[in-house]
Structure formats: structure tokens, C-alpha cells
Design an enzyme around this catalytic site. Sequence first.
Site, mmCIF file in Angstrom:
data_model
loop_
_atom_site.group_PDB
_atom_site.id
_atom_site.type_symbol
_atom_site.label_atom_id
_atom_site.label_comp_id
_atom_site.label_asym_id
_atom_site.label_seq_id
_atom_site.Cartn_x
_atom_site.Cartn_y
_atom_site.Cartn_z
ATOM 1 N N GLU A 94 1.123 1.360 3.394
ATOM 2 C CA GLU A 94 1.669 0.163 2.753
ATOM 3 C C GLU A 94 2.530 0.631 1.582
ATOM 4 O OE1 GLU A 94 -1.530 -2.102 1.202
ATOM 5 O OE2 GLU A 94 -2.650 -2.152 3.071
ATOM 6 N N ASP A 142 -3.345 -6.674 -8.758
ATOM 7 C CA ASP A 142 -3.395 -5.233 -9.023
ATOM 8 C C ASP A 142 -4.047 -4.910 -10.368
ATOM 9 O OD1 ASP A 142 -2.057 -4.410 -6.649
ATOM 10 O OD2 ASP A 142 -0.214 -5.200 -7.497
#
EC number: 4.2.1.20
Length: 271
Positions: A53, A64
Site C-alpha cells: 500500500e 494515522d
Amino acid sequence: MSGNVKLLDDTLAGARAEGRAALIAYLPAGFPTVAGGIEAVKAALAGGADVVEVGLPHSDPVLDGPVIQTADDIALRGGVRIADVMRTVREAYEATGAPVLVMTYFNPVDRYGVERFTAELAEAGGAGCILPDLPVQESARWREHADAHGLATVFVVAPSSKDARLAEITEAGSGFVYAASLMGVTGTRESVGAQAADLVRRTRAGTDLPVCVGLGVSNAAQAAEVAGFADGVIVGSAFVKRMLDAPDHAAGLEGVRALAADLAKGVRGQV
């Protein structure tokens, strides 16, 4: 040119045929530089990752944790653009023949133009896109263009997702289902927990798509644990940390390659 969703499907099916989970590595584009990021992706694949990815750095990455936020900040300050993300996908795919997806929040895609983004990703040899913040009920336009270009649309499910919601998400998705192992942001953790196994079981009840688990895996033992109940093991922060902590770029690349080799043993139960 059509995208590589079939390559992704075949790669995941191939891992299953070997009686193991697939290893999926995440690294952001443009980190530490565009060229350096491409080298890091290639290092992860050389070490043993099956799928990669490529993260599209974003200024407000809600999913994140601090490690990936730090890398994204370095990439953004370096001036990374969507064209650089596409270049990363293209060069990684052409060098390795492995499936390469983009992981991105939807806002940059929407601004860029869905039709343009999907066409360019397919042309670069991309296999699809992971869209953690795109609600399924608002995804029809994206999926129409992704399908037309042979790209997978990977949605994220979480332990909080109710069974009816899981069914709705898996019905709309393709490629695989990204199961977030716990509530919270990305980052390495001491344990990946029973929540993830339960989420995989509930998700599988309504779909034949592979279910891959991310958020928290950082070593071979954890990879082996997750591989015991999931179709794929997704590792991001641990790879990024190897790059951030390295004394120089060459050492960072070697760290990425070595971690991928270690995790590849984990998904094969060789720990």
C-alpha cells in the site's frame, strides 16, 4: 490501460493456496524523498511482502498515529504531489510485478477528480485504493470509476461496526476488506488482541472477500498470531519506524527489507 485488481485477487488467492496469510506492507509516497520512497517500497517487496500500500500523504490523517504522521509531514514538506504517488505506484509495479494499492483519504481524490485519479492509477498499473474515510453510502461515484478502470475499492471495518453495517460495507467493496484491529490510530502495539479475531469472524460471515488485519503488527510473532485468523497481515508503522530510526538511507532500506523478511516468516508460521 486497465488496473490490476485481478493481480491483487490472484496474489491473495495464491497465499491462501499456500495455507498462509498474505503480507501487506504500507509505506508513504515521498518519504524520505520521492525516489527514496520508491526504493523503500521495492525493499519491502524484495524482503517478502506480497502486496504494498502506497500512502498518499495528507495534512489531516485521522487514522494515522505519530510515526506515519511524522513521515507524512516530511513528504509534504518535501513537496510530494499526487503525480509522485502515481510515479511510486508505477515504478514499484514495473520493477516487481506485485500488486500496489494507494491508501488515501478521500478529500485529495475528490479535489483531484475521481475520474482523473482512477484513470491515472490504472494507467500506472495500480491494483486499487483503500479509502478509510469514504462512507459506503457516498461511494457510488468512486466505485463506478474504479470498476470501469479495473481497480479494487477496499473499505475499512472496525470492531465498533455492527453486523448489518459489515454486510453493507463488504457488499460494496472489492479486493479485500481492511479490518482495523482495534479502535484508535495506527501504530505498533504490544498485542493485537481478541477484538481483531472477533471482527474477522463477523466480517467473514457475510463475504467471500479476503479479510486483512492492520493496526498494531510490528514483529514476526504478532504477524504469526494475526495470520492464524486473517487472510492478510497489514504492517505500516513498523516499516516507517525502520526508516525514521535509521542512521542513513541505506540502513533504512536494509531495515525495511529485513523487517519484511522477518514478517514473511511470521505469516508462514516459521517463528
